[in-house]
Design a protein around this motif. Structure first.
Motif, PDB file in Angstrom:
ATOM      1  N   TYR A  81      39.386  37.401  47.030  1.00 57.04           N
ATOM      2  CA  TYR A  81      38.206  36.673  46.559  1.00 57.04           C
ATOM      3  C   TYR A  81      37.441  36.062  47.723  1.00 57.04           C
ATOM      4  O   TYR A  81      36.206  36.158  47.781  1.00 57.04           O
ATOM      5  N   ASN A  82      38.147  35.447  48.653  1.00 63.06           N
ATOM      6  CA  ASN A  82      37.500  34.744  49.761  1.00 63.06           C
ATOM      7  C   ASN A  82      36.643  35.686  50.595  1.00 63.06           C
ATOM      8  O   ASN A  82      35.550  35.314  51.049  1.00 63.06           O
ATOM      9  N   SER A  85      33.571  36.616  48.024  1.00 67.50           N
ATOM     10  CA  SER A  85      33.187  35.607  47.025  1.00 67.50           C
ATOM     11  C   SER A  85      31.704  35.645  46.685  1.00 67.50           C
ATOM     12  O   SER A  85      31.330  35.519  45.515  1.00 67.50           O
ATOM     13  N   LEU A  89      30.636  36.299  42.812  1.00 72.25           N
ATOM     14  CA  LEU A  89      29.883  35.314  42.038  1.00 72.25           C
ATOM     15  C   LEU A  89      28.581  35.911  41.508  1.00 72.25           C
ATOM     16  O   LEU A  89      28.149  35.593  40.397  1.00 72.25           O
ATOM     17  N   ALA A 132      35.423  29.704  40.979  1.00 69.94           N
ATOM     18  CA  ALA A 132      35.631  29.165  42.321  1.00 69.94           C
ATOM     19  C   ALA A 132      36.849  28.248  42.364  1.00 69.94           C
ATOM     20  O   ALA A 132      37.619  28.267  43.339  1.00 69.94           O
ATOM     21  N   MET A 135      40.087  30.081  42.316  1.00 66.74           N
ATOM     22  CA  MET A 135      40.328  30.734  43.598  1.00 66.74           C
ATOM     23  C   MET A 135      40.443  29.742  44.747  1.00 66.74           C
ATOM     24  O   MET A 135      40.480  30.129  45.914  1.00 66.74           O
ATOM     25  N   ASN A 136      40.514  28.471  44.423  1.00 68.11           N
ATOM     26  CA  ASN A 136      40.683  27.420  45.424  1.00 68.11           C
ATOM     27  C   ASN A 136      42.174  27.288  45.747  1.00 68.11           C
ATOM     28  O   ASN A 136      42.984  27.067  44.850  1.00 68.11           O
ATOM     29  N   TYR A 212      44.755  40.966  42.216  1.00 70.39           N
ATOM     30  CA  TYR A 212      43.651  40.279  41.539  1.00 70.39           C
ATOM     31  C   TYR A 212      43.815  40.352  40.028  1.00 70.39           C
ATOM     32  O   TYR A 212      43.628  39.357  39.318  1.00 70.39           O
TER      33      TYR A 212
END
Length: 318
Positions: A81-82, A85, A89, A132, A135-136, A212
């Motif tokens: 994701y990072n 991202s 999004l 977000a 995924m933090n 994922y």
């Protein structure tokens, strides 16, 4: 996976539904819950919340009984994701939401909530913030809000079932916000996003895809999804998506209206520096494919081949 989608269409989320029925049928208890929820911001607030609303302990049981996702799986999912991202999004609005609108019966539920077409920008913002936070890396630490957001989304789904059934809802369409529709939505955040990234030109290996999808399946479990609707690899996700697609994807006035509201929102937010408003529908059609786009009555606009090439060149260096 053994699927009984007819039964899943009649099923909600019993612990959350029981909790909502208990609190929403008593005006004083509902006011107390509303106030407590306003003060529930971070995971560290949970202990105070439980003291005020002890019946919410059912969510603790879910959270503790379902083992936390394997650290290595979550780490790989978060790394994936990072790196992507900004694109992910974008795809939530351009691909994931309209994909969900193509499921006609589920779209009727979204339409009845009104916020999906009357406050689209806010809905997009909330969706982005939820993803977000999931995924933090610190989402489930004391100062994060991962657990809180999962609880509130689960509560929101139960509240929708509670209120919509009080209207003239046709149960032949299935229970509002049922297991099948929630499974389709979960796929829109995992498998469908991966498909969109590949369409844009990203090369995604099987390990990234599996991590994922597995992480989103764990999120789905936290949101009350039945284990049989939680794919653990690309094939299971693909098979589930095809099964839901064949059963639920068809044209509807609600799906079309939701899509038009989404397009109008994009037009109002777009600065037209990288993509012109007239090209947005073409870009969505490029991502969704013609069959789903036609279900949604998306304008038959083209996304220029030159921009498709530039897009692929751009992502190739990311």
């Amino acid at each position: 996976m053994k699927l009984d989608l007819d039964q899943h269409r009649k099923t909600g989320d019993q612990p959350a539904d029981d909790f909502v029925n208990d609190y929403f049928l008593d005006q004083q208890k509902k006011l107390k819950l509303d106030l407590a929820l306003k003060n529930l911001i971070k995971n560290s607030d949970w202990s105070s919340f439980i003291l005020e609303i002890p019946e919410a302990a059912w969510f603790d049981k879910t959270f503790n009984d379902l083992n936390f996702i394997q650290p290595q799986i979550r780490t790989k999912a978060l790394q994936f994701y990072n790196k992507k991202s900004a694109y992910i999004l974008q795809l939530l609005g351009l691909l994931s939401l309209p994909y969900c609108y193509a499921a006609a019966d589920g779209a009727k539920v979204l339409y009845q909530t009104e916020r999906m077409y009357k406050d689209v920008a806010k809905r997009l913002e909330e969706t982005g913030l939820f993803v977000a936070e999931m995924m933090n890396p610190k989402a489930f630490e004391a100062e994060g809000s991962g657990k809180i957001q999962l609880f509130k989304v689960r509560l929101m789904h139960a509240a929708a079932r509670f209120y919509i059934q009080k209207g003239n809802w046709d149960m032949k369409l299935g229970l509002p916000v049922n297991q099948e529709d929630m499974a389709g939505t979960n796929l829109s955040f995992s498998l469908i996003v991966i498909r969109g990234l590949r369409k844009m030109g990203f090369v995604i290996n099987q390990d990234e895809q599996m991590s994922y999808i597995k992480y989103w399946s764990w999120i789905g479990a936290m949101l009350g999804l039945n284990p049989t609707l939680l794919p653990q690899n690309g094939k299971e996700a693909h098979d589930l998506e095809i099964a839901i697609n064949q059963r639920q994807f068809k044209a509807s006035a609600e799906g079309t209206q939701l899509t038009q509201s989404l397009l109008k929102c994009f037009y109002s937010l777009n600065d037209e520096k990288q993509i012109k408003n007239v090209e947005i529908a073409g870009f969505m059609r490029f991502l969704l494919g013609n069959p789903v786009s036609n279900i949604l009555d998306l304008p038959k606009a083209n996304f220029p081949v030159s921009k498709q090439i530039l897009l692929k060149l751009k992502v190739s260096v990311v």
